[in-house]
Design a protein around this motif. Structure first.
Motif, PDB file in Angstrom:
ATOM      1  N   ASN A 217       0.830  -1.202   0.000  1.00  0.00           N
ATOM      2  CA  ASN A 217       0.000   0.000   0.000  1.00  0.00           C
ATOM      3  C   ASN A 217       0.866   1.253   0.000  1.00  0.00           C
ATOM      4  OD1 ASN A 217      -2.220   1.704   0.172  1.00  0.00           O
ATOM      5  ND2 ASN A 217      -2.336   1.562   2.398  1.00  0.00           N
ATOM      6  N   LYS A 218       0.988   1.896  -1.158  1.00  0.00           N
ATOM      7  CA  LYS A 218       1.832   3.081  -1.298  1.00  0.00           C
ATOM      8  C   LYS A 218       1.016   4.276  -1.764  1.00  0.00           C
ATOM      9  CE  LYS A 218       5.988   0.474  -2.683  1.00  0.00           C
ATOM     10  NZ  LYS A 218       7.036   0.356  -3.724  1.00  0.00           N
ATOM     11  N   ALA A 219       1.610   5.456  -1.625  1.00  0.00           N
ATOM     12  CA  ALA A 219       1.012   6.665  -2.184  1.00  0.00           C
ATOM     13  C   ALA A 219       1.094   6.603  -3.708  1.00  0.00           C
ATOM     14  CB  ALA A 219       1.736   7.899  -1.662  1.00  0.00           C
ATOM     15  N   VAL A 220       0.387   7.491  -4.369  1.00  0.00           N
ATOM     16  CA  VAL A 220       0.425   7.570  -5.832  1.00  0.00           C
ATOM     17  C   VAL A 220       1.846   7.902  -6.271  1.00  0.00           C
ATOM     18  CG1 VAL A 220      -0.429   8.820  -7.847  1.00  0.00           C
ATOM     19  CG2 VAL A 220      -1.980   8.286  -5.954  1.00  0.00           C
ATOM     20  N   GLU A 221       2.349   7.180  -7.247  1.00  0.00           N
ATOM     21  CA  GLU A 221       3.729   7.364  -7.676  1.00  0.00           C
ATOM     22  C   GLU A 221       3.921   8.637  -8.500  1.00  0.00           C
ATOM     23  OE1 GLU A 221       6.612   4.197  -9.628  1.00  0.00           O
ATOM     24  OE2 GLU A 221       5.650   5.388 -11.192  1.00  0.00           O
ATOM     25  N   LYS A 222       5.074   9.288  -8.283  1.00  0.00           N
ATOM     26  CA  LYS A 222       5.516  10.382  -9.140  1.00  0.00           C
ATOM     27  C   LYS A 222       6.862  10.006  -9.735  1.00  0.00           C
ATOM     28  CE  LYS A 222       6.794  15.248  -9.371  1.00  0.00           C
ATOM     29  NZ  LYS A 222       6.970  16.531  -8.638  1.00  0.00           N
ATOM     30  N   ASN A 223       6.951  10.033 -11.053  1.00  0.00           N
ATOM     31  CA  ASN A 223       8.197   9.714 -11.742  1.00  0.00           C
ATOM     32  C   ASN A 223       9.045  10.973 -11.825  1.00  0.00           C
ATOM     33  OD1 ASN A 223      10.250   8.907 -13.414  1.00  0.00           O
ATOM     34  ND2 ASN A 223       8.947   8.210 -15.085  1.00  0.00           N
ATOM     35  N   CYS A 224      10.219  10.960 -11.180  1.00  0.00           N
ATOM     36  CA  CYS A 224      11.117  12.116 -11.158  1.00  0.00           C
ATOM     37  C   CYS A 224      12.236  12.018 -12.198  1.00  0.00           C
ATOM     38  CB  CYS A 224      11.715  12.280  -9.772  1.00  0.00           C
ATOM     39  SG  CYS A 224      10.499  12.610  -8.478  1.00  0.00           S
ATOM     40  N   ILE A 225      12.253  10.945 -12.971  1.00  0.00           N
ATOM     41  CA  ILE A 225      13.251  10.813 -14.034  1.00  0.00           C
ATOM     42  C   ILE A 225      12.682  11.496 -15.276  1.00  0.00           C
ATOM     43  CG2 ILE A 225      14.645   9.237 -15.410  1.00  0.00           C
ATOM     44  CD1 ILE A 225      14.304   7.159 -13.203  1.00  0.00           C
ATOM     45  N   VAL A 226      13.348  12.543 -15.721  1.00  0.00           N
ATOM     46  CA  VAL A 226      12.807  13.426 -16.748  1.00  0.00           C
ATOM     47  C   VAL A 226      12.554  12.691 -18.059  1.00  0.00           C
ATOM     48  CG1 VAL A 226      13.256  15.521 -18.097  1.00  0.00           C
ATOM     49  CG2 VAL A 226      13.936  15.411 -15.701  1.00  0.00           C
ATOM     50  N   ASN A 227      11.377  12.957 -18.634  1.00  0.00           N
ATOM     51  CA  ASN A 227      10.993  12.446 -19.959  1.00  0.00           C
ATOM     52  C   ASN A 227      11.142  10.930 -20.065  1.00  0.00           C
ATOM     53  OD1 ASN A 227      10.608  15.181 -20.826  1.00  0.00           O
ATOM     54  ND2 ASN A 227      12.791  15.336 -21.228  1.00  0.00           N
ATOM     55  N   SER A 228      10.655  10.248 -19.048  1.00  0.00           N
ATOM     56  CA  SER A 228      10.719   8.787 -19.042  1.00  0.00           C
ATOM     57  C   SER A 228       9.417   8.228 -18.511  1.00  0.00           C
ATOM     58  CB  SER A 228      11.881   8.306 -18.162  1.00  0.00           C
ATOM     59  OG  SER A 228      11.554   8.470 -16.786  1.00  0.00           O
ATOM     60  N   LEU A 229       9.259   6.929 -18.672  1.00  0.00           N
ATOM     61  CA  LEU A 229       8.113   6.217 -18.128  1.00  0.00           C
ATOM     62  C   LEU A 229       8.612   5.169 -17.145  1.00  0.00           C
ATOM     63  CD1 LEU A 229       6.025   5.647 -21.391  1.00  0.00           C
ATOM     64  CD2 LEU A 229       5.572   7.331 -19.604  1.00  0.00           C
ATOM     65  N   SER A 230       8.062   5.178 -15.951  1.00  0.00           N
ATOM     66  CA  SER A 230       8.409   4.153 -14.974  1.00  0.00           C
ATOM     67  C   SER A 230       7.691   2.862 -15.345  1.00  0.00           C
ATOM     68  CB  SER A 230       7.985   4.599 -13.576  1.00  0.00           C
ATOM     69  OG  SER A 230       6.563   4.578 -13.459  1.00  0.00           O
ATOM     70  N   PRO A 231       8.123   1.733 -14.791  1.00  0.00           N
ATOM     71  CA  PRO A 231       7.397   0.479 -15.045  1.00  0.00           C
ATOM     72  C   PRO A 231       5.918   0.578 -14.695  1.00  0.00           C
ATOM     73  CG  PRO A 231       9.515   0.008 -14.035  1.00  0.00           C
ATOM     74  CD  PRO A 231       9.347   1.504 -14.004  1.00  0.00           C
ATOM     75  N   GLU A 232       5.602   1.279 -13.612  1.00  0.00           N
ATOM     76  CA  GLU A 232       4.202   1.427 -13.212  1.00  0.00           C
ATOM     77  C   GLU A 232       3.422   2.253 -14.229  1.00  0.00           C
ATOM     78  OE1 GLU A 232       1.880   3.687  -9.612  1.00  0.00           O
ATOM     79  OE2 GLU A 232       3.404   2.208  -9.038  1.00  0.00           O
ATOM     80  N   GLU A 233       4.028   3.315 -14.743  1.00  0.00           N
ATOM     81  CA  GLU A 233       3.354   4.137 -15.756  1.00  0.00           C
ATOM     82  C   GLU A 233       3.094   3.335 -17.026  1.00  0.00           C
ATOM     83  OE1 GLU A 233       4.704   8.735 -15.155  1.00  0.00           O
ATOM     84  OE2 GLU A 233       6.294   7.322 -15.690  1.00  0.00           O
ATOM     85  N   LYS A 234       4.073   2.551 -17.433  1.00  0.00           N
ATOM     86  CA  LYS A 234       3.891   1.731 -18.631  1.00  0.00           C
ATOM     87  C   LYS A 234       2.742   0.745 -18.444  1.00  0.00           C
ATOM     88  CE  LYS A 234       8.732   1.953 -20.108  1.00  0.00           C
ATOM     89  NZ  LYS A 234      10.001   1.203 -20.298  1.00  0.00           N
TER      90      LYS A 234
END
Length: 446
Positions: A217-234
């Motif tokens: 159970n985590k908070a909503v993820e924020k991707n801080c790596i510029v112009n990329s997609l995290s595994p969760e975003e994909k």
């Protein structure tokens, strides 16, 4: 007999689990720790580490002499009103970086009304990575004048925090993979705050088999790596609308290709260049090469002083053949404090986050940063929402009598069927002022 075996199994499991944790504080002295930067006092009192605020000194840190990479860290903390503090992790102090200034990730300790305890701040580098401005439940997790329990999970690029079991922050970032842990006593500017305390106890860390103890159970993820997609975003279906390097997927609103002037790609940032403040008179607006219907759009933007721009959607590039910008609904981007447009329109409907010239954003906006802010536009059929830094500003329904009446009293009254397209292009506006864009992402809804 089954119950006996079960009891033995559970006992063994607890024993193995305990063996994977180590205490960072022995409860007696500061062996294994060292003080960095400031001159605030650190002492051991009744099995706790107590930091005492001091005037005329910068931020002070009590740092572990050992560095840690992937880990789960737990500790209890308590802080006096009026102070600010935090716990650094994956942090460093080097002579070649601001003369040994401590820098790196920080678990925020914030007893103020803002209530951002558990947020992630990047000390002496990028500033806030994950504030709690949009999460009321996380804001309520911290208990003032009481002992609170913190948890940090740093595993690979994934960093998440909890306060008293409540998810607070969750980032995907790759800037620092290892570093020390440090207890901060923040600098103070008011003599009345001198002598106040922040305390820590039960500081323990797990560095082995940590995947077994991860919290689902985590908070909503924020991707801080510029112009990329995290595994969760994909996995969730997000796509980059701009790749951070090329002009692929974009063209001039009145061109078959990308503008040859007025726009610049530099260090992963798409910049519309300053040219005097005229609307679409230099490089011109740029639009996506395809249209979109139902979607969630996220764009990080930075406003230079006095700048004006916008993010438009339901755009028909061929609608306006004359001077000015292409026509569509607009998430206004504006320096409200300096640009004169902020005082025009009706009830502030030309200010930051507003549906330009139609629906005003609230006067008391969420935490607006001097660096990059995140605009989000949600479109589900005729229902549309504008969000800023995780806070919903406005929502509306188009293509009905109320919408058409609203348009009739705006600058769009002479554009037939304005805002009622089933789908359209997405546009970044050239309004003659320098504005920066990055992390342009879209998730199409089915």
């Amino acid at each position: 007999m089954k119950n006996v075996f079960l009891a033995i199994f559970l006992l063994c499991s607890v024993s193995v689990s305990a063996q994977n944790w180590q205490s960072l504080f022995n409860g007696k002295d500061l062996n294994g720790w060292q003080k960095l930067n400031g001159k605030a006092e650190y002492k051991v009192v009744d099995g706790t580490i107590v930091g005492v605020s001091k005037m005329n000194t910068p931020n002070s840190f009590l740092a572990t002499k050992k560095s840690f990479g992937d880990f789960i860290l737990e500790f209890d903390f308590k802080i006096d009103d009026g102070l600010n503090s935090g716990v650094q992790f994956r942090s460093d102090s080097r002579k070649d970086y601001q003369n040994k200034r401590v820098h790196g990730y920080q678990f925020e300790i914030d007893p103020s009304k803002r209530a951002w305890s558990g947020g992630i701040y990047d000390e002496a580098r990028r500033g806030w990575l994950y504030s709690l401005v949009a999460d009321k439940m996380a804001q309520k997790a911290f208990k003032n004048n009481q002992w609170n329990k913190a948890r940090i999970e740093a595993i690979g690029n994934s960093i998440a925090t909890w306060v008293n079991g409540v998810p607070c922050a969750n980032i995907w970032d790759d800037m620092t993979k290892t570093g020390f842990i440090a207890l901060q006593v923040h600098a103070i500017g008011d003599a009345s705050q001198e002598g106040k305390c922040v305390a820590w106890k039960n500081i323990r860390i797990c560095t082995e088999d940590i995947e077994k103890y991860q919290t689902a159970n985590k908070a909503v993820e924020k991707n801080c790596i510029v112009n990329s997609l995290s595994p969760e975003e994909k996995e969730e279906g997000w796509a980059l609308l701009w790749d951070g390097k090329t002009t692929n997927g974009w063209r001039g609103a009145r061109l078959s290709g990308f503008p040859e002037k007025g726009w610049k790609i530099e260090d992963g940032i798409l910049k519309v260049m300053k040219s005097g403040g005229a609307e679409s008179a230099n490089g011109g607006d740029i639009v996506t090469t395809r249209t979109y219907k139902d979607f969630i759009l996220k764009v990080d933007f930075k406003i230079t002083k006095g700048a004006n721009s916008g993010i438009k959607y339901f755009v028909s590039p061929d609608m306006n053949k004359g001077a000015g910008s292409a026509i569509g609904c607009e998430f206004q981007i504006l320096d409200d404090d300096v640009h004169p447009d902020a005082k025009l329109g009706v009830m502030g409907n030309r200010q930051l986050g507003s549906l330009y010239d139609l629906i005003p954003a609230p006067k008391n906006k969420p935490f607006v940063k001097s660096e990059f802010n995140t605009a989000m536009i949600v479109v589900k059929g005729n229902h549309v929402e504008h969000w800023l830094n995780g806070v919903k500003l406005i929502e509306y329904t188009r293509d009905n009598e109320m919408w058409n009446a609203l348009v009739a009293y705006s600058k769009y009254k002479n554009w037939p069927n304005f805002g009622n397209l089933i789908e359209g292009n997405i546009l970044l506006q050239d309004h003659g002022d320098e504005v920066w864009f990055k992390n342009v992402k879209i998730k199409e809804l089915k």
